[in-house]
Motif scaffolding. Sequence first.
Motif, PDB file in Angstrom:
ATOM      1  N   ASP A   1       0.672  -1.669   0.042  1.00  0.00           N
ATOM      2  CA  ASP A   1      -0.224   0.187   0.237  1.00  0.00           C
ATOM      3  C   ASP A   1       0.806   1.587  -0.162  1.00  0.00           C
ATOM      4  O   ASP A   1       0.432   1.767  -0.602  1.00  0.00           O
ATOM      5  CB  ASP A   1      -1.041  -0.289   1.027  1.00  0.00           C
ATOM      6  N   ARG A   2       1.800   1.714   1.343  1.00  0.00           N
ATOM      7  CA  ARG A   2       2.506   2.451   0.851  1.00  0.00           C
ATOM      8  C   ARG A   2       3.319   2.953  -0.962  1.00  0.00           C
ATOM      9  O   ARG A   2       3.387   3.727  -1.307  1.00  0.00           O
ATOM     10  CB  ARG A   2       4.066   1.625   1.190  1.00  0.00           C
ATOM     11  N   TRP A   3       4.011   1.682  -1.170  1.00  0.00           N
ATOM     12  CA  TRP A   3       3.949   1.303  -2.767  1.00  0.00           C
ATOM     13  C   TRP A   3       3.302   2.764  -3.513  1.00  0.00           C
ATOM     14  O   TRP A   3       3.836   2.770  -4.266  1.00  0.00           O
ATOM     15  CB  TRP A   3       4.749   0.377  -3.548  1.00  0.00           C
ATOM     16  N   ASP A   4       2.101   1.245  -3.737  1.00  0.00           N
ATOM     17  CA  ASP A   4       0.878   2.504  -4.549  1.00  0.00           C
ATOM     18  C   ASP A   4       0.394   3.622  -3.787  1.00  0.00           C
ATOM     19  O   ASP A   4      -0.040   4.870  -5.074  1.00  0.00           O
ATOM     20  CB  ASP A   4      -0.313   2.016  -3.978  1.00  0.00           C
ATOM     21  N   ARG A   5       0.504   4.054  -2.730  1.00  0.00           N
ATOM     22  CA  ARG A   5       0.607   5.570  -2.232  1.00  0.00           C
ATOM     23  C   ARG A   5       1.390   6.562  -2.903  1.00  0.00           C
ATOM     24  O   ARG A   5       1.162   8.096  -3.563  1.00  0.00           O
ATOM     25  CB  ARG A   5       0.910   5.706  -0.887  1.00  0.00           C
ATOM     26  N   LEU A   6       3.025   6.024  -2.823  1.00  0.00           N
ATOM     27  CA  LEU A   6       4.538   6.897  -3.195  1.00  0.00           C
ATOM     28  C   LEU A   6       4.003   6.898  -4.960  1.00  0.00           C
ATOM     29  O   LEU A   6       4.347   8.195  -5.478  1.00  0.00           O
ATOM     30  CB  LEU A   6       5.504   6.240  -3.029  1.00  0.00           C
ATOM     31  N   TYR A   7       3.495   6.041  -5.785  1.00  0.00           N
ATOM     32  CA  TYR A   7       3.224   5.994  -6.888  1.00  0.00           C
ATOM     33  C   TYR A   7       2.005   7.048  -7.579  1.00  0.00           C
ATOM     34  O   TYR A   7       2.732   7.898  -7.758  1.00  0.00           O
ATOM     35  CB  TYR A   7       2.764   4.282  -7.038  1.00  0.00           C
ATOM     36  N   ALA A   8       1.208   6.840  -7.000  1.00  0.00           N
ATOM     37  CA  ALA A   8      -0.091   7.537  -6.958  1.00  0.00           C
ATOM     38  C   ALA A   8       0.368   9.689  -6.528  1.00  0.00           C
ATOM     39  O   ALA A   8      -0.184  10.072  -7.360  1.00  0.00           O
ATOM     40  CB  ALA A   8      -1.224   7.816  -6.117  1.00  0.00           C
ATOM     41  N   ARG A   9       1.062   9.751  -5.575  1.00  0.00           N
ATOM     42  CA  ARG A   9       1.613  11.205  -5.250  1.00  0.00           C
ATOM     43  C   ARG A   9       2.651  11.391  -6.806  1.00  0.00           C
ATOM     44  O   ARG A   9       2.522  12.361  -7.114  1.00  0.00           O
ATOM     45  CB  ARG A   9       2.409  11.027  -4.110  1.00  0.00           C
ATOM     46  N   GLN A  10       3.962  10.461  -6.991  1.00  0.00           N
ATOM     47  CA  GLN A  10       4.628  11.079  -7.997  1.00  0.00           C
ATOM     48  C   GLN A  10       3.837  10.383  -9.505  1.00  0.00           C
ATOM     49  O   GLN A  10       4.442  11.923  -9.761  1.00  0.00           O
ATOM     50  CB  GLN A  10       5.801  10.306  -8.010  1.00  0.00           C
ATOM     51  N   GLY A  11       2.943  10.147  -9.383  1.00  0.00           N
ATOM     52  CA  GLY A  11       2.613  10.427 -10.772  1.00  0.00           C
ATOM     53  C   GLY A  11       1.421  11.515 -10.983  1.00  0.00           C
ATOM     54  O   GLY A  11       1.659  12.080 -12.075  1.00  0.00           O
ATOM     55  N   LYS A  12       0.696  11.915 -10.175  1.00  0.00           N
ATOM     56  CA  LYS A  12       0.639  13.498 -10.180  1.00  0.00           C
ATOM     57  C   LYS A  12       1.587  14.783 -10.363  1.00  0.00           C
ATOM     58  O   LYS A  12       1.676  15.113 -11.340  1.00  0.00           O
ATOM     59  CB  LYS A  12      -0.287  13.703  -9.162  1.00  0.00           C
ATOM     60  N   ILE A  13       2.516  14.327  -9.367  1.00  0.00           N
ATOM     61  CA  ILE A  13       3.418  15.583  -9.875  1.00  0.00           C
ATOM     62  C   ILE A  13       4.222  15.683 -11.185  1.00  0.00           C
ATOM     63  O   ILE A  13       4.929  16.930 -11.202  1.00  0.00           O
ATOM     64  CB  ILE A  13       4.547  15.650  -8.725  1.00  0.00           C
TER      65      ILE A  13
ATOM     66  N   PHE B   1      11.683   1.853  -3.957  1.00  0.00           N
ATOM     67  CA  PHE B   1      11.057   2.681  -4.820  1.00  0.00           C
ATOM     68  C   PHE B   1      11.915   3.597  -5.467  1.00  0.00           C
ATOM     69  O   PHE B   1      11.522   3.926  -6.431  1.00  0.00           O
ATOM     70  CB  PHE B   1       9.958   4.421  -3.627  1.00  0.00           C
ATOM     71  N   HIS B   2      12.826   4.363  -5.093  1.00  0.00           N
ATOM     72  CA  HIS B   2      13.271   5.312  -5.373  1.00  0.00           C
ATOM     73  C   HIS B   2      14.681   3.682  -6.766  1.00  0.00           C
ATOM     74  O   HIS B   2      14.102   4.895  -7.793  1.00  0.00           O
ATOM     75  CB  HIS B   2      14.698   5.365  -5.022  1.00  0.00           C
ATOM     76  N   ASP B   3      14.561   3.250  -6.050  1.00  0.00           N
ATOM     77  CA  ASP B   3      15.424   2.298  -7.352  1.00  0.00           C
ATOM     78  C   ASP B   3      14.421   1.436  -8.875  1.00  0.00           C
ATOM     79  O   ASP B   3      14.426   1.198  -9.594  1.00  0.00           O
ATOM     80  CB  ASP B   3      16.323   0.778  -6.557  1.00  0.00           C
ATOM     81  N   VAL B   4      13.275   0.818  -8.349  1.00  0.00           N
ATOM     82  CA  VAL B   4      12.389   0.413  -9.655  1.00  0.00           C
ATOM     83  C   VAL B   4      11.881   1.396  -9.772  1.00  0.00           C
ATOM     84  O   VAL B   4      11.836   1.962 -11.189  1.00  0.00           O
ATOM     85  CB  VAL B   4      11.898  -0.349  -8.714  1.00  0.00           C
ATOM     86  N   TYR B   5      11.220   2.401  -9.167  1.00  0.00           N
ATOM     87  CA  TYR B   5      10.216   4.202  -9.655  1.00  0.00           C
ATOM     88  C   TYR B   5      11.147   4.962 -10.375  1.00  0.00           C
ATOM     89  O   TYR B   5      10.926   5.253 -11.788  1.00  0.00           O
ATOM     90  CB  TYR B   5       8.976   4.541  -8.682  1.00  0.00           C
ATOM     91  N   GLY B   6      12.551   5.429  -9.771  1.00  0.00           N
ATOM     92  CA  GLY B   6      13.173   5.968 -10.185  1.00  0.00           C
ATOM     93  C   GLY B   6      14.157   5.799 -11.330  1.00  0.00           C
ATOM     94  O   GLY B   6      14.202   6.387 -12.371  1.00  0.00           O
ATOM     95  N   HIS B   7      14.686   3.828 -11.687  1.00  0.00           N
ATOM     96  CA  HIS B   7      15.485   3.954 -11.746  1.00  0.00           C
ATOM     97  C   HIS B   7      14.926   3.120 -13.289  1.00  0.00           C
ATOM     98  O   HIS B   7      15.609   3.169 -14.512  1.00  0.00           O
ATOM     99  CB  HIS B   7      16.804   3.039 -11.431  1.00  0.00           C
TER     100      HIS B   7
ATOM    101  N   VAL C   1      13.495  12.345  -9.404  1.00  0.00           N
ATOM    102  CA  VAL C   1      11.703  11.310 -10.758  1.00  0.00           C
ATOM    103  C   VAL C   1      10.966  10.704  -9.037  1.00  0.00           C
ATOM    104  O   VAL C   1       9.731  10.364  -9.020  1.00  0.00           O
ATOM    105  CB  VAL C   1      11.396  10.618 -11.449  1.00  0.00           C
ATOM    106  N   SER C   2      11.926  10.661  -8.396  1.00  0.00           N
ATOM    107  CA  SER C   2      11.261   9.426  -7.114  1.00  0.00           C
ATOM    108  C   SER C   2      10.985  10.575  -5.640  1.00  0.00           C
ATOM    109  O   SER C   2      11.233  10.292  -4.853  1.00  0.00           O
ATOM    110  CB  SER C   2      12.348   8.538  -6.804  1.00  0.00           C
ATOM    111  N   SER C   3      11.286  11.752  -5.784  1.00  0.00           N
ATOM    112  CA  SER C   3      11.060  12.720  -4.633  1.00  0.00           C
ATOM    113  C   SER C   3      10.385  13.840  -5.170  1.00  0.00           C
ATOM    114  O   SER C   3      10.281  14.714  -6.460  1.00  0.00           O
ATOM    115  CB  SER C   3      13.038  13.265  -4.906  1.00  0.00           C
ATOM    116  N   LYS C   4       9.385  13.960  -3.973  1.00  0.00           N
ATOM    117  CA  LYS C   4       8.621  15.351  -4.618  1.00  0.00           C
ATOM    118  C   LYS C   4       8.771  16.432  -4.954  1.00  0.00           C
ATOM    119  O   LYS C   4       8.313  16.796  -5.155  1.00  0.00           O
ATOM    120  CB  LYS C   4       7.174  14.762  -2.899  1.00  0.00           C
ATOM    121  N   SER C   5       9.331  16.311  -3.731  1.00  0.00           N
ATOM    122  CA  SER C   5      10.124  18.340  -3.245  1.00  0.00           C
ATOM    123  C   SER C   5      10.965  18.235  -4.334  1.00  0.00           C
ATOM    124  O   SER C   5      11.116  19.404  -5.218  1.00  0.00           O
ATOM    125  CB  SER C   5      10.391  18.760  -2.472  1.00  0.00           C
TER     126      SER C   5
END
Length: 292
Positions: A32-44, A127-133, A192-196
Amino acid sequence: MLIKTRLGRTVEVREDYTVDQHWEDFTAEEHDRWDRLYARQGKILQGRACKEFMDGLELLSLSDGGIPNFEKLSEKLMKATGWQVVAVPDLVPDDVFFEHLANRRFPAGNFIRSEAQLDYLQEPDVFHDVYGHVPMLANPVFADYMEAYGKGGQVAAGRGVLPNLARLYWYTVEFGLIKTDEGMRIYGAGIVSSKSESIFSLEDNSPHRIHFDLERLMKTDYRIDDFQQTYWVIESFDELLEATYQDFGPLYDRLEQAGDPFKPADILDGDIVYNNGTQEYANKGGRLAEAS
Ligand code: HBI
Ligand code: FE
């Protein structure tokens, strides 16, 4: 062999520092944590990440639900560019890291950040390694660049210029920007793996944005614990790959003789500057307290 990770776990790893991902051991909460991070970054990242990154995300269907299973992910990635994702428990030694990249294997963390570290942690988690790279590794040109980097690293280590090569990785693979017809876009995994930092790197007036110059950035220090003071901008991924086609021998000769590295916020004659930053953010002491 047994190693102790920087987060304090004792883990049995193979010779090449890989482990089984043990995907089935992730809890519902972690997925669920992955899903939330995923959704948050997707918007940004709408209108901020480059097309190649967004295409990679979609191709690999990283949103299928929860933390990706590396075996299934590798199957898709293998079809696209011949790369695989292997699980590691922590940072691996440089020579091991290069050996993996040179053979088109990307080592990715087998753990996910805790809820308390949702916004920022230094250790590379899944999250950094897979979503980011990994999305960029689905792009054929970038995929070749990463392999070239791995091979270059093996040579650089023998020449004593590893710090120079690490800067290349940092300022491109981790924190690179690309100029497109639609405007400046992000491709670096650390951004890309960092919101701010997704917002800061593109929109803040503090950091410099300077055109990519391989030798120049290899001579420039970077910060590992805060937003970058300079982002290097490419115009195409071909430009990046082509920069690695030269004979690195003469380049390494020059680097070995170069004096002290340039500071992260220096601007030099000859730099092609897109944004001459105010450096206000860094001059005020940076973030550290505020999470990225
Ligand atoms: N190990 N797992 C992992 N991930 C990295 O990004 C990584 C590493 N070891 C070394 C390293 N990066 C860098 O120091 C090299 O690019 C120089
Ligand atoms: Fe990284």
